[in-house]
Design a protein around this motif. Structure first.
Motif, mmCIF file in Angstrom:
data_model
loop_
_atom_site.group_PDB
_atom_site.id
_atom_site.type_symbol
_atom_site.label_atom_id
_atom_site.label_comp_id
_atom_site.label_asym_id
_atom_site.label_seq_id
_atom_site.Cartn_x
_atom_site.Cartn_y
_atom_site.Cartn_z
ATOM 1 N N PRO A 154 0.823 -1.199 0.000
ATOM 2 C CA PRO A 154 0.000 0.000 0.000
ATOM 3 C C PRO A 154 0.861 1.256 0.000
ATOM 4 O O PRO A 154 1.979 1.274 0.516
ATOM 5 N N ARG A 155 0.313 2.326 -0.577
ATOM 6 C CA ARG A 155 1.054 3.577 -0.663
ATOM 7 C C ARG A 155 1.467 4.079 0.716
ATOM 8 O O ARG A 155 2.561 4.624 0.889
ATOM 9 N N MET A 156 0.602 3.880 1.714
ATOM 10 C CA MET A 156 0.915 4.349 3.058
ATOM 11 C C MET A 156 2.176 3.689 3.592
ATOM 12 O O MET A 156 3.030 4.344 4.200
ATOM 13 N N LEU A 157 2.332 2.380 3.355
ATOM 14 C CA LEU A 157 3.529 1.695 3.821
ATOM 15 C C LEU A 157 4.775 2.196 3.101
ATOM 16 O O LEU A 157 5.858 2.253 3.695
ATOM 17 N N GLY A 158 4.618 2.564 1.839
ATOM 18 C CA GLY A 158 5.743 3.134 1.118
ATOM 19 C C GLY A 158 6.202 4.443 1.736
ATOM 20 O O GLY A 158 7.405 4.713 1.853
ATOM 21 N N ARG A 159 5.254 5.273 2.156
ATOM 22 C CA ARG A 159 5.588 6.543 2.801
ATOM 23 C C ARG A 159 6.256 6.300 4.154
ATOM 24 O O ARG A 159 7.227 6.963 4.507
ATOM 25 N N ILE A 160 5.733 5.324 4.914
ATOM 26 C CA ILE A 160 6.325 4.995 6.215
ATOM 27 C C ILE A 160 7.753 4.503 6.027
ATOM 28 O O ILE A 160 8.676 4.906 6.752
ATOM 29 N N ARG A 161 7.949 3.632 5.056
ATOM 30 C CA ARG A 161 9.286 3.090 4.808
ATOM 31 C C ARG A 161 10.268 4.199 4.453
ATOM 32 O O ARG A 161 11.417 4.210 4.917
ATOM 33 N N ALA A 162 9.826 5.154 3.648
ATOM 34 C CA ALA A 162 10.706 6.246 3.247
ATOM 35 C C ALA A 162 11.076 7.134 4.429
ATOM 36 O O ALA A 162 12.234 7.563 4.570
ATOM 37 N N LEU A 163 10.113 7.406 5.307
ATOM 38 C CA LEU A 163 10.397 8.231 6.481
ATOM 39 C C LEU A 163 11.402 7.548 7.413
ATOM 40 O O LEU A 163 12.333 8.183 7.909
ATOM 41 N N LEU A 164 11.211 6.249 7.644
ATOM 42 C CA LEU A 164 12.121 5.533 8.530
ATOM 43 C C LEU A 164 13.520 5.428 7.920
ATOM 44 O O LEU A 164 14.522 5.483 8.648
ATOM 45 N N ALA A 165 13.596 5.295 6.611
ATOM 46 C CA ALA A 165 14.901 5.249 5.958
ATOM 47 C C ALA A 165 15.646 6.568 6.155
ATOM 48 O O ALA A 165 16.863 6.588 6.391
ATOM 49 N N LYS A 166 14.930 7.672 6.079
ATOM 50 C CA LYS A 166 15.557 8.973 6.312
ATOM 51 C C LYS A 166 15.995 9.113 7.769
ATOM 52 O O LYS A 166 17.059 9.666 8.055
ATOM 53 N N ALA A 167 15.167 8.602 8.691
ATOM 54 C CA ALA A 167 15.517 8.675 10.110
ATOM 55 C C ALA A 167 16.793 7.881 10.396
ATOM 56 O O ALA A 167 17.619 8.284 11.215
ATOM 57 N N GLU A 168 16.951 6.758 9.714
ATOM 58 C CA GLU A 168 18.135 5.931 9.914
ATOM 59 C C GLU A 168 19.383 6.580 9.327
ATOM 60 O O GLU A 168 20.489 6.400 9.831
ATOM 61 N N ALA A 169 19.196 7.340 8.245
ATOM 62 C CA ALA A 169 20.342 7.865 7.513
ATOM 63 C C ALA A 169 20.865 9.188 8.063
ATOM 64 O O ALA A 169 22.050 9.495 7.913
#
Length: 385
Positions: A154-169
């Motif tokens: 789902p699009r929502m999970l894609g947005r969540i994944r992108a936010l967490l990737a930025k938080a990790e980086a």
């Protein structure tokens, strides 16, 4: 008896004996295979049969590779990946969660002289032949699927994944806090929307199970962190220390959230631990194993406390909303179903006593890192938990 049958009988099924005798039997079997190039096709078929038997015993591709990686070496991992890829090509459809696991199979093949290659193959087959039966976490390949695999997340999970990737980086703790908080906000909305939709359309669904790797070092602290994330999202986690994974039981949308959040918090925690160690070394203290153990244990415990408090607070807020009257019974029913499924899957599970932390500085740094994670932040949704 064929060459392969004789080799397998010697290397895999020879009973008893000392380690030296078992090594001698392995060398004899490898010599038989190395001297008979015509046996290669049958040897490969036997390997695929062992992989197929692993599926029937409850194992999945990621589980097998995790165990091979832990107990053997890189060449065995590559050989196992090749066997798995060859075996699954024979199925018209595969369980939904297998796609990601198969996509992560190492692609590079490993070759060597015939004797070394045969030895590695037999070592791998010996491990596969002795895999015990475990509780299935999904359908076995070849089982008719009740629903086709979704074309994408789902699009929502894609947005969540992108936010967490930025938080990790990011290298800025404040930015990581804000990104993680926003991701958690979207997670709550996604999970509750899924529960409300399922109740509204009377969608027939029940709890599922997924396995998440919990690997050394410091696996106890990692398992505690995963358990905290699971409970905060209406799931149950059962740690199988011997196999290097936890089985998380819950509804599909919640399992997605648990996987994403646990992975991100673990990455952020390891990064915070590295920063804390640099501070310790700058102060003249050497890096120690006890510091790292205490850090991660405190990090997991503190996050558990905060996630539990956040869940209780959000539940109280939802109970106070008039529009939530229809949703709260749905959530209660789901939690009961998850508990029942977990108890049925693991009727003999036991609690484990955890060794306490012994490094005060590591413990304090771990608590501070957990406080900075801000994982309890959730936007209050009208009529929602």
């Amino acid at each position: 008896m064929s060459t392969v049958e004789r080799a397998l009988a010697a290397a895999l099924y020879a009973g008893g004996g000392t380690e030296r005798e078992r090594d001698a039997a392995l060398d004899t079997a490898a010599s038989l295979l190395a001297g008979d190039p015509g046996a290669d096709a049958e040897l490969a078929r036997r390997g695929e049969e062992l992989v197929r038997r692993a599926w029937q015993r409850g194992w999945q591709p990621a589980d097998v590779l995790r165990l091979v990686c832990r107990d053997l070496e890189d060449r065995h991992v590559r050989l196992a990946a090749g066997l798995i890829a060859a075996e699954v090509r024979g199925y018209p459809a595969l369980p939904v969660r297998w796609a990601g696991q198969l996509a992560e199979l190492p692609g590079a093949e490993w070759r060597a002289d015939r004797f070394s290659y045969a030895t590695a193959v037999l070592e791998l087959y010996r491990l596969l032949a002795r895999l015990p039966a475990i509780e299935p976490a999904g359908p076995v390949p070849g089982t008719p699927l009740t629903a086709p695999a979704a074309p994408g997340e789902p699009r929502m999970l894609g947005r969540i994944r992108a936010l967490l990737a930025k938080a990790e980086a990011t290298g800025y703790p404040e930015e990581a806090e804000a990104l993680t908080a926003k991701a958690q906000e979207l997670m709550a909305r996604h999970s509750l929307d899924e529960a409300a939709l399922a109740a509204r359309i009377h969608r027939a669904e029940g709890p599922e199970a997924v396995r998440i790797g919990v690997e050394p070092p410091y696996e106890t602290s990692k398992a505690i962190l995963l358990d905290a994330v699971a409970r905060a999202n209406r799931c149950r986690a059962v740690w199988s220390e011997a196999f290097g994974f936890s089985t998380v039981v819950g509804f599909g949308a919640d399992l997605e959230v648990v996987e994403l959040l646990y992975t991100s918090l673990l990455v952020q925690g390891m990064a915070a631990m590295s920063r804390a160690e640099r501070e310790q070394r700058a102060g003249g203290r050497k890096r120690t194993k006890t510091f790292r153990q205490s850090f991660l244990l405190a990090y997991a415990h503190r996050l558990g406390d905060r996630l539990e408090a956040a869940a209780e607070r959000v539940t109280a807020d939802a109970a106070a909303g008039a529009e939530a009257a229809g949703l709260l019974p749905v959530l209660a029913s789901r939690e009961a179903a998850v508990s029942a499924r977990a108890d049925a899957m693991f009727p003999e599970m036991t609690a484990t006593r955890v060794r306490g932390a012994t490094d005060e500085a590591g413990w304090q740094h771990g608590r501070d890192a957990a406080d900075r994670a801000r994982t309890e932040t959730r936007r209050r949704l009208p009529g929602r938990e």
